[in-house]
Design an enzyme around this catalytic site. Structure first.
Site, PDB file in Angstrom:
ATOM      1  N   ASP A 280     -12.154  -9.582   4.117  1.00 50.29           N
ATOM      2  CA  ASP A 280     -13.423  -9.612   3.373  1.00 50.29           C
ATOM      3  C   ASP A 280     -13.912 -11.050   3.258  1.00 50.29           C
ATOM      4  O   ASP A 280     -15.099 -11.336   3.381  1.00 50.29           O
ATOM      5  CB  ASP A 280     -13.255  -9.035   1.955  1.00 50.29           C
ATOM      6  CG  ASP A 280     -13.582  -7.544   1.898  1.00 50.29           C
ATOM      7  OD1 ASP A 280     -13.338  -6.841   2.900  1.00 50.29           O
ATOM      8  OD2 ASP A 280     -14.090  -7.082   0.849  1.00 50.29           O
TER       9      ASP A 280
ATOM     10  N   TYR B 295       0.825  -1.212   0.000  1.00 48.29           N
ATOM     11  CA  TYR B 295       0.000   0.000   0.000  1.00 48.29           C
ATOM     12  C   TYR B 295       0.862   1.266   0.000  1.00 48.29           C
ATOM     13  O   TYR B 295       0.431   2.317  -0.460  1.00 48.29           O
ATOM     14  CB  TYR B 295      -0.910   0.043   1.235  1.00 48.29           C
ATOM     15  CG  TYR B 295      -2.215  -0.712   1.092  1.00 48.29           C
ATOM     16  CD1 TYR B 295      -2.228  -2.045   0.727  1.00 48.29           C
ATOM     17  CD2 TYR B 295      -3.425  -0.086   1.344  1.00 48.29           C
ATOM     18  CE1 TYR B 295      -3.415  -2.736   0.605  1.00 48.29           C
ATOM     19  CE2 TYR B 295      -4.624  -0.765   1.234  1.00 48.29           C
ATOM     20  CZ  TYR B 295      -4.617  -2.096   0.865  1.00 48.29           C
ATOM     21  OH  TYR B 295      -5.793  -2.775   0.749  1.00 48.29           O
TER      22      TYR B 295
ATOM     23  N   ASP C 272      -2.266 -18.449   0.359  1.00 49.15           N
ATOM     24  CA  ASP C 272      -3.245 -19.183  -0.448  1.00 49.15           C
ATOM     25  C   ASP C 272      -3.896 -20.298   0.367  1.00 49.15           C
ATOM     26  O   ASP C 272      -5.104 -20.538   0.285  1.00 49.15           O
ATOM     27  CB  ASP C 272      -2.629 -19.694  -1.772  1.00 49.15           C
ATOM     28  CG  ASP C 272      -1.261 -20.329  -1.608  1.00 49.15           C
ATOM     29  OD1 ASP C 272      -0.708 -20.334  -0.491  1.00 49.15           O
ATOM     30  OD2 ASP C 272      -0.726 -20.831  -2.613  1.00 49.15           O
TER      31      ASP C 272
ATOM     32  N   ASP D  76      -6.209  -7.274   4.040  1.00 52.00           N
ATOM     33  CA  ASP D  76      -7.358  -6.646   3.387  1.00 52.00           C
ATOM     34  C   ASP D  76      -8.217  -7.719   2.719  1.00 52.00           C
ATOM     35  O   ASP D  76      -9.430  -7.772   2.895  1.00 52.00           O
ATOM     36  CB  ASP D  76      -6.867  -5.629   2.346  1.00 52.00           C
ATOM     37  CG  ASP D  76      -8.014  -5.000   1.585  1.00 52.00           C
ATOM     38  OD1 ASP D  76      -8.989  -4.583   2.234  1.00 52.00           O
ATOM     39  OD2 ASP D  76      -7.946  -4.951   0.339  1.00 52.00           O
TER      40      ASP D  76
ATOM     41  N   LYS E  52       3.670 -15.261   2.284  1.00 54.42           N
ATOM     42  CA  LYS E  52       3.883 -15.962   1.013  1.00 54.42           C
ATOM     43  C   LYS E  52       5.391 -16.177   0.892  1.00 54.42           C
ATOM     44  O   LYS E  52       6.043 -15.734  -0.061  1.00 54.42           O
ATOM     45  CB  LYS E  52       3.298 -15.120  -0.133  1.00 54.42           C
ATOM     46  CG  LYS E  52       3.289 -15.793  -1.482  1.00 54.42           C
ATOM     47  CD  LYS E  52       2.322 -16.958  -1.605  1.00 54.42           C
ATOM     48  CE  LYS E  52       2.468 -17.648  -2.950  1.00 54.42           C
ATOM     49  NZ  LYS E  52       1.714 -18.919  -3.042  1.00 54.42           N
TER      50      LYS E  52
HETATM   51  C1  IPM Z   1     -10.453  -1.657   3.984  1.00 49.69           C
HETATM   52  C2  IPM Z   1     -10.702  -1.037   2.637  1.00 49.69           C
HETATM   53  C3  IPM Z   1      -9.575  -0.071   2.331  1.00 49.69           C
HETATM   54  C4  IPM Z   1      -8.280  -0.843   2.285  1.00 49.69           C
HETATM   55  C5  IPM Z   1      -9.770   0.759   1.030  1.00 49.69           C
HETATM   56  C6  IPM Z   1     -11.069   1.519   1.039  1.00 49.69           C
HETATM   57  C7  IPM Z   1      -8.607   1.655   0.756  1.00 49.69           C
HETATM   58  O1  IPM Z   1     -10.835  -2.017   1.668  1.00 49.69           O
HETATM   59  O2  IPM Z   1     -10.373  -0.904   4.977  1.00 49.69           O
HETATM   60  O3  IPM Z   1     -10.366  -2.879   4.071  1.00 49.69           O
HETATM   61  O4  IPM Z   1      -7.930  -1.454   1.256  1.00 49.69           O
HETATM   62  O5  IPM Z   1      -7.581  -0.862   3.301  1.00 49.69           O
HETATM   63 MG    MG Z   2     -10.866  -3.993   2.439  1.00 52.34          MG
END
Ligand code: IPM
Ligand code: MG
Length: 352
Positions: A251, A141, A223, A247, A191
Site C-alpha cells: 500500500d 494471517y 522499518d 500487505d 524484522k
Molecule cells: C490485500 C488486502 C487483503 C489482505 C485484505 C482485504 C484481507 O488488503 O490484498 O492487500 O490483507 O491481504
Molecule cells: Mg492490503
C-alpha cells in the site's frame, strides 16, 4: 486456445472493474482467436448476504477447477462489525489458501506523465520499477493459535506469526528467479532484530542466495524498508517479504505510481490456477458511480494471460494498450483526470 476463467467480482467497485477487464479479455479472444469461457461466483459480503458465508465450498471448487480466477474486491461498511462471525475478508483468505497461491507478485512502477499524482517529488520517482513478492498463505494471517479468551474478567486476543523453512524457501526462490530476468537484485525484508520467524527467514534466504551467485542480495529490516521506499524508491528491484509486511509495504509503495487503482497482482502456487486481482480494495465511497479506475484489474488480466494461460504476446498487447492510454492522459479521478471507467476502458480497447 481454450480457457475456463472464473470471475469473482465481489463487493463495492469490484463488479465494475471486473466487467471492464472482461471487455478487454473478450477483445483479446477475438483478436488472437482464442476461446475464453467465463463463469461467475460470489465472494465476500455479497456471498455472506446470500449464503451466510464469505466463500461457499462450491465457489471454491469452481475456482480450483478453473484455468484462472479474476477477482475484483471484497468488503465494505455493511460487513465491518468487528464482532461479526463471518467477514468478507475471510472468503479471500480461504480462496488464497484453497488455491495454494503462496506467492503474490505486486509490481510497482512510476509512469513519467503521472508523477504529479504522487506526493513524492518527481526526481525521486525516476527509475522506480520494482516488484514486491509477498508471501500469501502463511505468517500471522494464518498462524495458530489465533483467537480470544476471557480469564478472570480479562479478555486476551492472540495472533501467531509462524513460518516453516519450506514456506520461506519456495517464496524466496521465486523472488530470486524473478530477479534473474530483471535488475538482478533481491531485497529480503524482515524484522530479524526482534522476531524469531524473521531470523529463520534470514537464514533460509542466505541459503537460497547461494544458488544464485549472479544476483545481489541484501537484507533490510521492515522499518528501514518502509522509510527507504519513500526516501529512495529507485534502489529496489525485487522485494521479498512475509505476508503482513508485504500487505503494508505494497500500500505504501502504491503511492509511488500515483494511485492504488493502477496496481495489478498475480497470486501463484505450484501448478494449479492462478488468482489475479487489483491491489486496491472495494472503495465503497465510489462504488456504483462508474468512475473507478479499471487499470489495476485490466493489468491483472494481462498477468493472467501471461502466467496462467501462457499467452505472452497477448499479455504484452494489453500492457502496451494500457501504457498508451496512460500516456494519452485519459485518466480517472484518482489520477487527477476526468474520464470515467467506460472511457478509460474504451481507450484501452481502441489501443489494442
Ligand atoms: C490485500 C488486502 C487483503 C489482505 C485484505 C482485504 C484481507 O488488503 O490484498 O492487500 O490483507 O491481504
Ligand atoms: Mg492490503
Amino acid at each position: 486456445m481454450q480457457a475456463n476463467i472464473v470471475l469473482l467480482p465481489g463487493d463495492g467497485i469490484g463488479p465494475e472493474v471486473v466487467a471492464a477487464a472482461v471487455r478487454v479479455l473478450k477483445a483479446i479472444e477475438t483478436k488472437f482467436g482464442h476461446t475464453f469461457t467465463f463463469t461467475e461466483e460470489l465472494i465476500g459480503g455479497c456471498s455472506i448476504d446470500k449464503h451466510g458465508v464469505a466463500l461457499t465450498d462450491s465457489a471454491l471448487k469452481a475456482c480450483q477447477a478453473a484455468d484462472a480466477v479474476l477477482l475484483g474486491a471484497v468488503g465494505g461498511p455493511k460487513w465491518d462489525d468487528p464482532t461479526a462471525k463471518e467477514r468478507p475478508e475471510k472468503g479471500l483468505l480461504a480462496l488464497r489458501k484453497g488455491l495454494g497461491v503462496f506467492a503474490n507478485l505486486r509490481p510497482v512502477k512510476a509512469y513519467p506523465n503521472l508523477t504529479d499524482a504522487s506526493p513524492l517529488r518527481p526526481e525521486k520517482l525516476t527509475g522506480v520499477d520494482m516488484v514486491v513478492v509477498r508471501e500469501l498463505t502463511g505468517g500471522v494471517y494464518f498462524g495458530e493459535p489465533k483467537g480470544r479468551d476471557t480469564v478472570n474478567g480479562v479478555t486476551r486476543a492472540v495472533d501467531t506469526m509462524a513460518y516453516t523453512d519450506e514456506e520461506i524457501r519456495r517464496i524466496v526462490d521465486m523472488a530470486f528467479k524473478l530477479a534473474g530476468g530483471r535488475k538482478k537484485k533481491v531485497t529480503s525484508v524482515d524484522k530479524a532484530n526482534v522476531l524469531e520467524s524473521s531470523r529463520l527467514w534470514r537464514q533460509v534466504t542466505a541459503e537460497v542466495a547461494k544458488n544464485y551467485p549472479d544476483i545481489k542480495m541484501e537484507n533490510m529490516l521492515v522499518d528501514t524498508a518502509a522509510m527507504r521506499l519513500v526516501s529512495n524508491p529507485a534502489e529496489f528491484d525485487v522485494v521479498v517479504t512475509e505476508n503482513m509486511f508485504g500487505d503494508i509495504l505494497t500500500d505504501e509503495a502504491a503511492v509511488l505510481s500515483g494511485s492504488m487503482g493502477l496496481l495489478p497482482s498475480a497470486s501463484l502456487g505450484s501448478g494449479g490456477p492462478g488468482l489475479y486481482e487489483p491491489i486496491h480494495g472495494s472503495a465503497p465511497d465510489i462504488a456504483g458511480k462508474g468512475i473507478a479506475n479499471p487499470i489495476g484489474t485490466i493489468l491483472s488480466s494481462a498477468f493472467m494471460l501471461r502466467y496462467s494461460l501462457k499467452l505472452e504476446k497477448e499479455a504484452a498487447a494489453v500492457e502496451a494498450a494500457v501504457e498508451k492510454t496512460i500516456a494519452s492522459g485519459t485518466l480517472t479521478a484518482d489520477l487527477g483526470g476526468k474520464a470515467n471507467t467506460k472511457e478509460v476502458t474504451e481507450s484501452i480497447l481502441s489501443n489494442l
